[in-house]
Write an enzyme that holds these catalytic residues in place. Structure first.
Site, PDB file in Angstrom:
ATOM      1  N   TYR A 110       0.826  -1.214   0.000  1.00 44.96           N
ATOM      2  CA  TYR A 110       0.000   0.000   0.000  1.00 44.96           C
ATOM      3  C   TYR A 110       0.862   1.267   0.000  1.00 44.96           C
ATOM      4  O   TYR A 110       1.870   1.330   0.687  1.00 44.96           O
ATOM      5  CB  TYR A 110      -0.914   0.027   1.238  1.00 44.96           C
ATOM      6  CG  TYR A 110      -1.765   1.271   1.223  1.00 44.96           C
ATOM      7  CD1 TYR A 110      -2.869   1.344   0.386  1.00 44.96           C
ATOM      8  CD2 TYR A 110      -1.424   2.386   1.978  1.00 44.96           C
ATOM      9  CE1 TYR A 110      -3.631   2.498   0.322  1.00 44.96           C
ATOM     10  CE2 TYR A 110      -2.183   3.543   1.919  1.00 44.96           C
ATOM     11  CZ  TYR A 110      -3.281   3.592   1.083  1.00 44.96           C
ATOM     12  OH  TYR A 110      -4.030   4.740   1.008  1.00 44.96           O
ATOM     13  N   TRP A 112       1.287   5.593  -1.870  1.00 41.17           N
ATOM     14  CA  TRP A 112       1.018   6.539  -2.947  1.00 41.17           C
ATOM     15  C   TRP A 112       2.070   6.561  -4.037  1.00 41.17           C
ATOM     16  O   TRP A 112       1.859   7.198  -5.081  1.00 41.17           O
ATOM     17  CB  TRP A 112       0.824   7.937  -2.363  1.00 41.17           C
ATOM     18  CG  TRP A 112      -0.614   8.193  -2.072  1.00 41.17           C
ATOM     19  CD1 TRP A 112      -1.410   7.486  -1.213  1.00 41.17           C
ATOM     20  CD2 TRP A 112      -1.437   9.209  -2.647  1.00 41.17           C
ATOM     21  NE1 TRP A 112      -2.679   8.013  -1.218  1.00 41.17           N
ATOM     22  CE2 TRP A 112      -2.717   9.073  -2.082  1.00 41.17           C
ATOM     23  CE3 TRP A 112      -1.208  10.232  -3.565  1.00 41.17           C
ATOM     24  CZ2 TRP A 112      -3.777   9.919  -2.417  1.00 41.17           C
ATOM     25  CZ3 TRP A 112      -2.254  11.067  -3.889  1.00 41.17           C
ATOM     26  CH2 TRP A 112      -3.530  10.903  -3.332  1.00 41.17           C
TER      27      TRP A 112
HETATM   28  N1  LIG Z   1      -1.044  18.704   1.600  1.00 38.28           N
HETATM   29  C1  LIG Z   1      -1.505  17.441   1.597  1.00 38.28           C
HETATM   30  N2  LIG Z   1      -2.698  17.163   1.038  1.00 38.28           N
HETATM   31  C2  LIG Z   1      -3.174  15.894   1.069  1.00 38.28           C
HETATM   32  C3  LIG Z   1      -2.427  14.824   1.623  1.00 38.28           C
HETATM   33  C4  LIG Z   1      -1.166  15.152   2.203  1.00 38.28           C
HETATM   34  O1  LIG Z   1      -0.452  14.272   2.726  1.00 38.28           O
HETATM   35  N3  LIG Z   1      -0.739  16.457   2.159  1.00 38.28           N
HETATM   36  N4  LIG Z   1      -2.925  13.547   1.592  1.00 38.28           N
HETATM   37  C5  LIG Z   1      -4.005  13.245   0.658  1.00 38.28           C
HETATM   38  C6  LIG Z   1      -4.699  12.015   1.033  1.00 38.28           C
HETATM   39  S1  LIG Z   1      -3.954  10.526   0.683  1.00 38.28           S
HETATM   40  C7  LIG Z   1      -5.928  11.998   1.578  1.00 38.28           C
HETATM   41  S2  LIG Z   1      -6.707  10.515   1.899  1.00 38.28           S
HETATM   42  C8  LIG Z   1      -6.647  13.230   1.885  1.00 38.28           C
HETATM   43  C9  LIG Z   1      -7.263  13.168   3.268  1.00 38.28           C
HETATM   44  O2  LIG Z   1      -8.195  14.150   3.469  1.00 38.28           O
HETATM   45  P1  LIG Z   1      -8.833  14.314   4.912  1.00 38.28           P
HETATM   46  O3  LIG Z   1      -9.052  12.995   5.495  1.00 38.28           O
HETATM   47  O4  LIG Z   1      -9.994  15.212   4.803  1.00 38.28           O
HETATM   48  O5  LIG Z   1      -7.596  15.039   5.639  1.00 38.28           O
HETATM   49  P2  LIG Z   1      -7.163  15.442   7.107  1.00 38.28           P
HETATM   50  O6  LIG Z   1      -6.114  16.478   6.918  1.00 38.28           O
HETATM   51  O7  LIG Z   1      -6.833  14.253   7.907  1.00 38.28           O
HETATM   52  O8  LIG Z   1      -8.451  16.082   7.750  1.00 38.28           O
HETATM   53  C10 LIG Z   1      -9.040  17.273   7.285  1.00 38.28           C
HETATM   54  C11 LIG Z   1      -9.457  18.092   8.465  1.00 38.28           C
HETATM   55  O9  LIG Z   1     -10.499  17.437   9.197  1.00 38.28           O
HETATM   56  C12 LIG Z   1     -10.488  17.964  10.512  1.00 38.28           C
HETATM   57  N5  LIG Z   1     -10.972  16.990  11.472  1.00 38.28           N
HETATM   58  C13 LIG Z   1     -10.281  15.976  12.032  1.00 38.28           C
HETATM   59  N6  LIG Z   1     -11.060  15.308  12.895  1.00 38.28           N
HETATM   60  C14 LIG Z   1     -12.269  15.912  12.881  1.00 38.28           C
HETATM   61  C15 LIG Z   1     -13.496  15.670  13.555  1.00 38.28           C
HETATM   62  O10 LIG Z   1     -13.658  14.762  14.364  1.00 38.28           O
HETATM   63  N7  LIG Z   1     -14.526  16.489  13.256  1.00 38.28           N
HETATM   64  C16 LIG Z   1     -14.423  17.503  12.371  1.00 38.28           C
HETATM   65  N8  LIG Z   1     -15.501  18.226  12.128  1.00 38.28           N
HETATM   66  N9  LIG Z   1     -13.273  17.765  11.732  1.00 38.28           N
HETATM   67  C17 LIG Z   1     -12.216  16.973  11.977  1.00 38.28           C
HETATM   68  C18 LIG Z   1      -9.043  18.264  10.828  1.00 38.28           C
HETATM   69  O11 LIG Z   1      -8.934  19.498  11.528  1.00 38.28           O
HETATM   70  C19 LIG Z   1      -8.346  18.215   9.502  1.00 38.28           C
HETATM   71  O12 LIG Z   1      -7.476  19.281   9.228  1.00 38.28           O
HETATM   72  O13 LIG Z   1      -5.766  14.333   1.827  1.00 38.28           O
HETATM   73  C20 LIG Z   1      -5.016  14.365   0.603  1.00 38.28           C
HETATM   74  N10 LIG Z   1      -4.383  15.654   0.511  1.00 38.28           N
HETATM   75  N1  LIG Z   2      -2.143   8.882  12.025  1.00 34.23           N
HETATM   76  C1  LIG Z   2      -2.474   8.940  10.737  1.00 34.23           C
HETATM   77  N2  LIG Z   2      -1.921   8.079   9.855  1.00 34.23           N
HETATM   78  C2  LIG Z   2      -2.261   8.128   8.554  1.00 34.23           C
HETATM   79  C3  LIG Z   2      -3.196   9.089   8.076  1.00 34.23           C
HETATM   80  C4  LIG Z   2      -3.773   9.982   9.025  1.00 34.23           C
HETATM   81  O1  LIG Z   2      -4.601  10.837   8.681  1.00 34.23           O
HETATM   82  N3  LIG Z   2      -3.377   9.880  10.328  1.00 34.23           N
HETATM   83  N4  LIG Z   2      -3.519   9.126   6.735  1.00 34.23           N
HETATM   84  C5  LIG Z   2      -3.418   7.874   6.019  1.00 34.23           C
HETATM   85  C6  LIG Z   2      -3.598   8.039   4.584  1.00 34.23           C
HETATM   86  S1  LIG Z   2      -5.074   8.744   4.101  1.00 34.23           S
HETATM   87  C7  LIG Z   2      -2.709   7.589   3.668  1.00 34.23           C
HETATM   88  S2  LIG Z   2      -3.138   7.628   2.010  1.00 34.23           S
HETATM   89  C8  LIG Z   2      -1.428   6.997   4.056  1.00 34.23           C
HETATM   90  C9  LIG Z   2      -0.265   7.389   3.142  1.00 34.23           C
HETATM   91  O2  LIG Z   2       0.797   6.528   3.319  1.00 34.23           O
HETATM   92  P1  LIG Z   2       1.840   6.235   2.126  1.00 34.23           P
HETATM   93  O3  LIG Z   2       1.175   6.357   0.813  1.00 34.23           O
HETATM   94  O4  LIG Z   2       2.512   4.948   2.431  1.00 34.23           O
HETATM   95  O5  LIG Z   2       2.858   7.445   2.322  1.00 34.23           O
HETATM   96  P2  LIG Z   2       3.902   8.088   1.293  1.00 34.23           P
HETATM   97  O6  LIG Z   2       4.781   8.937   2.121  1.00 34.23           O
HETATM   98  O7  LIG Z   2       3.180   8.748   0.173  1.00 34.23           O
HETATM   99  O8  LIG Z   2       4.723   6.837   0.777  1.00 34.23           O
HETATM  100  C10 LIG Z   2       5.055   6.633  -0.558  1.00 34.23           C
HETATM  101  C11 LIG Z   2       6.473   6.111  -0.640  1.00 34.23           C
HETATM  102  O9  LIG Z   2       6.733   5.728  -1.991  1.00 34.23           O
HETATM  103  C12 LIG Z   2       8.044   6.149  -2.347  1.00 34.23           C
HETATM  104  N5  LIG Z   2       8.117   6.256  -3.830  1.00 34.23           N
HETATM  105  C13 LIG Z   2       7.787   7.301  -4.623  1.00 34.23           C
HETATM  106  N6  LIG Z   2       7.994   6.992  -5.931  1.00 34.23           N
HETATM  107  C14 LIG Z   2       8.470   5.725  -5.955  1.00 34.23           C
HETATM  108  C15 LIG Z   2       8.867   4.843  -7.012  1.00 34.23           C
HETATM  109  O10 LIG Z   2       8.808   5.157  -8.198  1.00 34.23           O
HETATM  110  N7  LIG Z   2       9.292   3.609  -6.648  1.00 34.23           N
HETATM  111  C16 LIG Z   2       9.358   3.203  -5.355  1.00 34.23           C
HETATM  112  N8  LIG Z   2       9.788   1.969  -5.103  1.00 34.23           N
HETATM  113  N9  LIG Z   2       8.988   4.027  -4.342  1.00 34.23           N
HETATM  114  C17 LIG Z   2       8.545   5.250  -4.640  1.00 34.23           C
HETATM  115  C18 LIG Z   2       8.207   7.464  -1.630  1.00 34.23           C
HETATM  116  O11 LIG Z   2       9.590   7.810  -1.500  1.00 34.23           O
HETATM  117  C19 LIG Z   2       7.510   7.177  -0.285  1.00 34.23           C
HETATM  118  O12 LIG Z   2       8.407   6.694   0.682  1.00 34.23           O
HETATM  119  O13 LIG Z   2      -1.118   7.376   5.406  1.00 34.23           O
HETATM  120  C20 LIG Z   2      -2.162   7.061   6.316  1.00 34.23           C
HETATM  121  N10 LIG Z   2      -1.707   7.250   7.671  1.00 34.23           N
HETATM  122 MO   LIG Z   3      -5.072   8.878   1.770  1.00 41.31          MO
END
Ligand SMILES: Nc1nc2c(c(=O)[nH]1)N[C@H]1C(S)=C(S)[C@@H](COP(=O)(O)OP(=O)(O)OC[C@H]3O[C@@H](n4cnc5c(=O)[nH]c(N)nc54)[C@H](O)[C@@H]3O)O[C@H]1N2
Ligand SMILES: Nc1nc2c(c(=O)[nH]1)N[C@H]1C(S)=C(S)[C@@H](COP(=O)(O)OP(=O)(O)OC[C@H]3O[C@@H](n4cnc5c(=O)[nH]c(N)nc54)[C@H](O)[C@@H]3O)O[C@H]1N2
Ligand SMILES: [Mo]
Length: 769
Positions: A110, A112
């Site tokens: 799993y 990104w």
């Molecule tokens: N810059 C940036 N953007 C991203 C990502 C990133 O790593 N960096 N990751 C991407 C990915 S993979 C995903 S899945 C999405 C995730 O998107 P989301 O799941 O929406 O992202 P979060 O930043 O965890 O949460 C958004 C906001 O929800 C609020 N929140 C948390 N808990 C609660 C609650 O219980 N109630 C309410 N009302 N609000 C709450 C928090 O203050 C938080 O800032 O973001 C994507 N966009």
């Molecule tokens: N506590 C907490 N934990 C969370 C979340 C949260 O809100 N709270 N959010 C969750 C969510 S929504 C998500 S989506 C996950 C994200 O978790 P991940 O998707 O596992 O996080 P990334 O840092 O995007 O990891 C991608 C990795 O791929 C590597 N990579 C990039 N390009 C390549 C390539 O071409 N080849 C190879 N081999 N590697 C490459 C990058 O260097 C990086 O280390 O985290 C989750 N974890």
């Molecule tokens: Mo995510």
């Protein structure tokens, strides 16, 4: 001499000035009105000191062979040649498959990875492992673990909620009221899987306001919504109670759209018995919700009336389902929108993830994208993705999932390419123990992440800027060429080349490569795609020379407008064909933690519970504003936000004062699962008793040999609970965790997160002498 080159990341397209084999500076894509600050992490990323420069094998694995060990993450590595690496790795895969079968390989991997239709790490790995006979895989994502299971049962899809969401332009033109649970921010909408060339969120919200539209942002953080809004900051985790109270007002004041509930939904009556307290003795009144959420009851009454009187869209961010009982918030959000009766009307209804990701509100493509063929997985064994530690620690044990009893397989080899479990998984001390149970951990990585440091076999990958590719996403109008900016750094190789070499040793080379090199595949994928379209596109070389290709999109969408217009002709893919406010199927599972209709369950980690006595601060572990997850944590935008080199933790002035803390201090954040250091930022943009520490600081244990070591850098996943959302979805619950924060008075341990581990050359390696 600097040369200019265009490419694409998940957070935007850009042109780079390339100098001496690295990105010197970046310029956002010409058509991007609101480019992401994450682009600032790219300069210097190709030759960053944290790059994996060559194949490496953990000392103990090389000396003693594969086997369980708690030494992962604490040992030196031995540099090996590519030939040796290929030999060792092919031999180990053969051993595991011959001795234990393909199910013993956990190849889900799993994560990104990076943008790119061909060099997508997981696609490469999965195709390779399928040709070897398959692997144990995973379902759903950390993003949408709960939604992915519950919403198909409630509205017949989860994907279309995002892919075919109401377009921003429709909202800007028609919506009068946005009620946003979790806000609607631009921090997260920077990002789109596969890449983005436009970022419309901020502009759309601005035009809505110019028209007199109102935004109510219900969120513990003020900056979760961009621009002006009414900020309501409830106790985190109480949103379902708030939605129930709004629903209660609609029900008792005759404001619910009974006709819509009759014609387009099933089971409202069952739900209403619960809502009014007839089934459990507790009416879900505004007073009831006020006691839980801290929001004034009168405000809830007034808001419910306004919602009924105006064109209203109920928005639920994805974060709300990344908690225990996370299934309830999206289910209740749809139910509330159904009671308003505006689902399918322009600018009304329901939205799930506006501000969570850029694809929401972007028009979908009218065509597919070029695809790297995957083949079928001969192994049927899977886990819900966030159950990885459970699986590794409990082989042979049964667990509940979506109405089924499944059994954890006995994994011997964990294979990761393109993800970082030390970023994404909860309770990292537990993950370290879980990884300790297997024989072999293989990681392909461009960078020495904590996951790479915990591997036995480390395979150096290229970044997207060292190889030719192209990318786009299903909700973005442009396919972007990604020509290599420079040759591969040091001894790094594309994942494709690595798998091709392994495939050769293992006798599946012809099937894996089909005789093509990378450019051969890019051309083949493009030509195959072009041949299936019902419109003309340029030839591959014309596209490659032009650098981008605009594709047709389906504009002006309103979510579920067909279904609204004619629910018989356009039924949902649910058992009833309608919105299931009550699901007979879920009810039939008999789960204590997910009943047949949306309901309030007391959260596991929240300020209203007993756990808060010892852990009085609610930590919001949200997505970082300064990077994508853990990617490029050592880049400029990310590093600029750190405080004394630690990840910033935000705290309300009142809470800081009570603890005698000042901005700029390094603090210790802890609970009964673990601890980390973080750098204090004092800010009144949070509800008191809430702190925010985003994910993504690379895990950096003070003593790598201690599985329970403090992380000196600020990774919140040393604190989070490793528990599923419910028996239904078993999704990730990492968004919330209760903690305590105190001053850190000891000598400050250095941050070594972005340094490579100790690597000895083969010539100095005692095992060869
Ligand atoms: N810059 C940036 N953007 C991203 C990502 C990133 O790593 N960096 N990751 C991407 C990915 S993979 C995903 S899945 C999405 C995730 O998107 P989301 O799941 O929406 O992202 P979060 O930043 O965890 O949460 C958004 C906001 O929800 C609020 N929140 C948390 N808990 C609660 C609650 O219980 N109630 C309410 N009302 N609000 C709450 C928090 O203050 C938080 O800032 O973001 C994507 N966009
Ligand atoms: N506590 C907490 N934990 C969370 C979340 C949260 O809100 N709270 N959010 C969750 C969510 S929504 C998500 S989506 C996950 C994200 O978790 P991940 O998707 O596992 O996080 P990334 O840092 O995007 O990891 C991608 C990795 O791929 C590597 N990579 C990039 N390009 C390549 C390539 O071409 N080849 C190879 N081999 N590697 C490459 C990058 O260097 C990086 O280390 O985290 C989750 N974890
Ligand atoms: Mo995510």
């Amino acid at each position: 001499m600097a040369k200019s080159s265009t490419s694409l990341t998940h957070w935007g397209a850009f042109t780079a000035d390339v100098d001496h084999g690295d990105i010197a500076s970046v310029h956002p894509w010409h058509a991007d009105a609101d480019p992401s600050p994450l682009l600032g992490n790219l300069p210097g990323s190709i030759r960053h000191r944290s790059r994996v420069t060559g194949p490496a094998v953990r000392r103990g694995w090389l000396d003693d062979g594969p086997g369980p060990t708690t030494r992962r993450g604490a040992e030196e590595f031995v540099a090996v040649s590519w030939d040796e690496l290929t030999e060792l790795l092919a031999g180990e895969l053969r051993r595991v498959i011959d001795t234990y079968g393909n199910e013993a390989i956990y190849g889900s991997s799993y994560g990104w990875a990076s943008a790119g239709r061909f060099h997508h790490a997981q696609s490469q790995l999965h195709r390779f492992l399928k040709l070897l006979g398959g692997y144990t895989f995973s379902r759903h994502s950390y993003s949408l673990g709960a939604t992915g299971v519950i919403m198909p049962r409630v509205v017949g899809t989860h994907d279309d909620l995002f892919k075919r969401s109401t377009e921003w332009s429709v909202i800007a033109e028609h919506s009068e009221l946005l009620v946003c649970f979790g806000g609607v921010g631009i921090k997260n909408s920077a990002v789109n899987p596969g890449g983005s060339t436009e970022h419309p969120t901020r502009t759309a919200l601005d035009s809505l306001r110019e028209r007199g539209g109102r935004v109510v942002s219900i969120s513990p953080l003020r900056d979760d919504t961009s621009g002006e809004c009414d900020w309501w900051a409830p106790v985190p985790g109480t949103d379902v109670a708030i939605m129930l109270a709004l629903a209660h007002v609609l029900a008792v004041e005759g404001l619910a759209d009974r006709e819509f509930l009759q014609t387009h939904c099933v089971g409202y009556d069952r739900f209403e018995r619960y809502l009014l307290g007839k089934s459990d003795g507790i009416p879900k009144t505004p007073q009831w919700a006020a006691a839980l959420s801290g929001l004034p009851a009168d405000d809830l009454v007034a808001l419910a009336r306004q919602m009924a009187a105006h064109r209203t869209i109920v928005m639920v961010s994805w974060s709300l389902q990344r908690v225990r009982h996370g299934e309830q918030a999206p289910w209740m959000g749809v139910t509330l929108a159904a009671m308003l009766g505006q689902i399918g009307l322009p600018g009304g209804g329901f939205g799930h993830g506006y501000g969570s990701q850029n694809e929401l509100g972007m028009a979908p493509l009218r065509c597919p994208l070029p695809t790297f063929p995957q083949g079928a997985n001969p192994v049927n064994t899977f886990i819900p993705v966030a159950a990885v530690s459970d699986m590794l620690l409990h082989p042979g044990e049964e667990f509940d999932y979506d109405g089924r009893r499944l059994t954890y397989p006995d994994i011997k080899c964990v294979y990761w390419a393109g993800g970082n479990p030390f970023h994404h998984h909860q309770n990292l001390p537990r993950l370290r123990r879980a990884l300790g149970r297997v024989d072999t951990v293989v990681v392909h990585e461009p960078y020495w992440t904590a996951m790479a440091k915990h591997a036995d076999v480390v395979v150096p990958s290229t970044t997207p800027f060292e190889r030719d590719d192209y990318s786009g996403s299903r909700n973005d109008p442009v396919l972007v060429a990604m020509p290599a900016m420079t040759k591969p750094y040091a001894d790094a190789r594309d994942d494709y080349s690595t798998f091709a070499a392994l495939a050769e040793r293992l006798g599946v080379e012809a099937a894996f490569t089909e005789g093509r090199d990378a450019m051969g595949w890019l051309t083949h994928m493009y030509d195959t795609w072009a041949g299936r379209l019902d419109f003309e596109v340029p030839t591959f070389s014309e596209f490659w020379a032009a650098g981008s290709l605009r594709l047709p999109t389906e504009t002006g969408l309103t979510l579920l407008s067909d279904f609204r217009a004619d629910p018989v002709a356009h039924p949902l893919r649910t058992p009833s064909g309608r919105i299931e406010v009550f699901s007979t199927v879920i009810d039939g599972f008999g789960y204590g933690d997910c009943a047949g209709h949306p309901a309030w369950y007391e959260p596991q980690e929240w300020l209203g519970g007993r756990r808060a006595v010892d852990h009085p601060l609610h930590l919001v572990a949200n997505q970082p504003a300064t990077r994508l997850h853990s990617q490029l944590d050592g880049g400029r935008t990310s590093l600029n936000s750190k405080v004394q080199g630690r990840e910033p933790i935000r705290m309300h002035p009142q809470d800081a004062e009570r603890r005698g803390l000042t901005a700029g201090d390094v603090v210790r954040v802890f609970n009964d699962r673990g601890s980390c250091l973080a750098g204090l930022v004092v800010d009144d943009a949070l509800r008191p008793n809430v702190v925010q520490l985003s994910t993504g600081a690379w895990y950096d244990p003070e003593d790598p040999a201690d599985l329970d070591a403090m992380c000196v850098h600020g990774n919140p996943n040393v604190l989070t609970a490793d528990v599923g959302t419910s028996s239904l979805a078993q999704g990730c619950t990492g968004a919330h965790v209760l903690v305590q924060v105190e001053a850190f008075d000891g000598p400050l341990p250095p941050v070594r997160a972005h340094q490579p581990p100790t690597i000895v050359e083969r010539s100095q390696d005692r095992s060869t002498t």
